[in-house]
Design an enzyme around this catalytic site. Structure first.
Site, PDB file in Angstrom:
ATOM      1  N   CYS A 148       0.843  -1.204   0.000  1.00  0.00           N
ATOM      2  CA  CYS A 148       0.000   0.000   0.000  1.00  0.00           C
ATOM      3  C   CYS A 148       0.880   1.257   0.000  1.00  0.00           C
ATOM      4  O   CYS A 148       1.593   1.496  -0.967  1.00  0.00           O
ATOM      5  CB  CYS A 148      -0.984  -0.032   1.162  1.00  0.00           C
ATOM      6  SG  CYS A 148      -2.313   1.187   0.965  1.00  0.00           S
ATOM      7  N   HIS A 195      -3.911  -4.477   0.024  1.00  0.00           N
ATOM      8  CA  HIS A 195      -3.466  -5.046   1.306  1.00  0.00           C
ATOM      9  C   HIS A 195      -3.624  -6.570   1.257  1.00  0.00           C
ATOM     10  O   HIS A 195      -4.688  -7.080   1.617  1.00  0.00           O
ATOM     11  CB  HIS A 195      -4.312  -4.487   2.455  1.00  0.00           C
ATOM     12  CG  HIS A 195      -4.007  -3.070   2.794  1.00  0.00           C
ATOM     13  ND1 HIS A 195      -3.015  -2.712   3.684  1.00  0.00           N
ATOM     14  CD2 HIS A 195      -4.558  -1.917   2.358  1.00  0.00           C
ATOM     15  CE1 HIS A 195      -2.969  -1.388   3.786  1.00  0.00           C
ATOM     16  NE2 HIS A 195      -3.892  -0.884   2.988  1.00  0.00           N
ATOM     17  N   GLU A 236      -2.473  -8.645   3.268  1.00  0.00           N
ATOM     18  CA  GLU A 236      -2.660  -9.138   4.643  1.00  0.00           C
ATOM     19  C   GLU A 236      -4.096  -8.950   5.113  1.00  0.00           C
ATOM     20  O   GLU A 236      -4.491  -9.502   6.136  1.00  0.00           O
ATOM     21  CB  GLU A 236      -1.678  -8.430   5.597  1.00  0.00           C
ATOM     22  CG  GLU A 236      -2.081  -7.040   6.057  1.00  0.00           C
ATOM     23  CD  GLU A 236      -1.844  -5.936   5.022  1.00  0.00           C
ATOM     24  OE1 GLU A 236      -1.551  -6.262   3.854  1.00  0.00           O
ATOM     25  OE2 GLU A 236      -1.972  -4.756   5.389  1.00  0.00           O
TER      26      GLU A 236
END
Lengths: 255, 202
Positions: B82, B180, B182
């Protein structure tokens, strides 16, 4: 294709996740972290944690709760709302682990603070929450602090129209917690075209989600109480929503 | 071989999800701003939330900007996530022009109307790359209002929201993703596994 989001909403009162009915009646569910973990496991597109008593008590955001959820390392984006009063509050929420913040009373009390917060964390990280109801042919905003209804103020409108805030969470507060309760006229009569909307309050059925996701302006729908009644509630809903713009149901398959 | 991931800690944001995901994938994680600790890792991850200028200033305040450029030049794998991807660019136009790390060229510009990109969007591989092959067509979570733009050929994936923009970039051992992973559940975990294994074994 940008997907429509199914947002799992966790309403928190006195530190406990609760079922909420019409902004007046609340029944305990358990620890918010456990609910968040379930929503993550079930593949919610986003988790929204709303601490409904923090603004009323002028207690600030529940940073400890955000931190506890943040430490869990969920693989689902988290938004936090409740008690925000300042730019520092918003920054603290983000630093504690939330991707976005949701503001409510600040919308009409402190519009300049909203602008300053947007400048710091970006409009994409800012959601404005408005409990609303129908008022004749228009929409009235509900001030849950004074328990009165009023028109959406010019200053609040400007925050959305000038893209200081990226999305509006419109809450059908009268039908919140009631199955099939959400009044879709609230979307039809929303006075600010072009503002992306998250619909919430009384959304329980896949047919409602289908209708909402086909409405102009609706980018997401929040479901709260109705996710608490059965295991894998998110997957069950997603499998029954026949809209291509919804991310398919996801079943946990960890390494 | 068990991969050790070094999460570059420069005081910006919460790293729990990144750390948790790599650990779930069976990798070791070290979160540090100490070059000696990070040097012992196989892959460096540069996360980030917020605005470009305070982030690059935080890196500079810890001399991590020089360290990361030096790491990249000696072939150490580096993954920006990001804002971490945006920091890899030559410059950003967020709140004025700010110089970046200059590792992948390009510049970071405000997105056109509606000025942000929020939610889950599918990515498309535009330059064949084995690291991203399995991610083609999958949806990942985005949350940004600025995006990388480049005149060269480092873009690997693109995404469409309003118009197309770069979703992932790669220049040899340096990779950046605008989304993202994650926070992107199984698709994100699968991609991070591919990226870590692929970059470390390259």
């Amino acid at each position: 294709m940008l997907k429509r989001r199914l947002v799992g909403v966790i309403t928190v009162k006195k530190g406990w996740a609760v079922q909420s009915f019409g902004f007046v009646r609340h029944l305990p569910l358990g620890r918010p972290e456990v609910i968040a973990q379930n929503l993550d496991r079930w593949g919610a597109d986003e988790i929204l944690v709303l601490c409904i008593d923090r603004t009323l008590a002028d207690a600030g955001p529940d940073i400890d709760l955000v931190r506890r959820i943040g430490r869990m390392g969920l693989s689902t984006p988290v938004t936090y709302g409740g008690g925000l009063r300042s730019v520092d509050d918003g920054m603290a929420v983000i630093q504690a682990g939330a991707e976005r913040v949701c503001i409510d009373a600040m919308l009409w009390r402190e519009p300049m603070v909203v602008r300053a917060l947007s400048a710091r964390i970006g409009a994409q990280a800012l959601i404005g929450a408005l409990p609303v109801s129908r008022s004749g042919q228009t929409i009235a905003a509900y001030d849950y602090l004074s328990r009165t209804e009023r028109p959406i103020t010019t200053q609040t409108r400007a925050l959305f129209a000038q893209q200081v805030i990226s999305e509006a969470l419109i809450i059908d507060w009268q039908h919140e917690g009631h199955a099939r309760g959400f009044d879709t006229d609230l979307v039809r009569r929303w006075p600010l075209p072009g503002v992306p909307l998250i619909a919430f309050g009384g959304i329980s059925e896949p047919e409602q989600l289908e209708e909402l996701f086909c409405m102009e302006g609706v980018v997401a729908a929040g479901v709260g109480n109705f996710l608490a009644y059965r295991e894998h509630a998110i997957q069950n809903l997603k499998e029954r929503v026949r809209v291509p713009s919804v991310r398919p149901a996801e079943y946990e398959c960890k390494p | 071989m068990k991969i050790t991931v070094g999460i570059v800690d420069y005081g910006v944001g919460n790293h729990a999800s990144v750390r948790h995901t790599f650990r779930e994938l069976g990798m070791r994680c070290r979160t540090s701003d100490d070059p000696a600790t990070l040097d012992d890792c196989d892959l460096l991850v540069l996360p980030g939330v917020g605005a470009f200028r305070p982030a690059i200033e935080a890196l500079r305040a810890r001399s991590l900007d020089v360290y990361l450029v030096e790491c990249a030049s000696r072939g150490m794998p580096l993954l920006g996530i990001c804002l971490g991807m945006q920091l890899l660019a030559d410059s950003s136009h967020e709140n004025g022009v700010t110089r970046g790390l200059g590792l992948v060229g390009g510049e970071v510009m405000q997105l056109p109307a509606p000025r942000w990109h929020i939610g889950w969007n599918t990515i498309e591989v535009v330059r064949p790359d084995p690291l991203f092959a399995s991610a083609n067509g999958h949806a990942f979570f985005f949350n940004h209002s600025f995006a990388y733009r480049e005149p060269n050929s480092h873009a690997v994936c693109q995404c469409v929201a309003g118009g197309p923009f770069v979703a992932a970039v790669r220049r040899d051992n340096v990779v950046g993703v605008q989304f993202h992973p994650e926070k992107s559940q199984s698709a994100g975990r699968a991609l991070l596994r591919e990226l870590a294994r692929g970059l470390v074994s390259a």
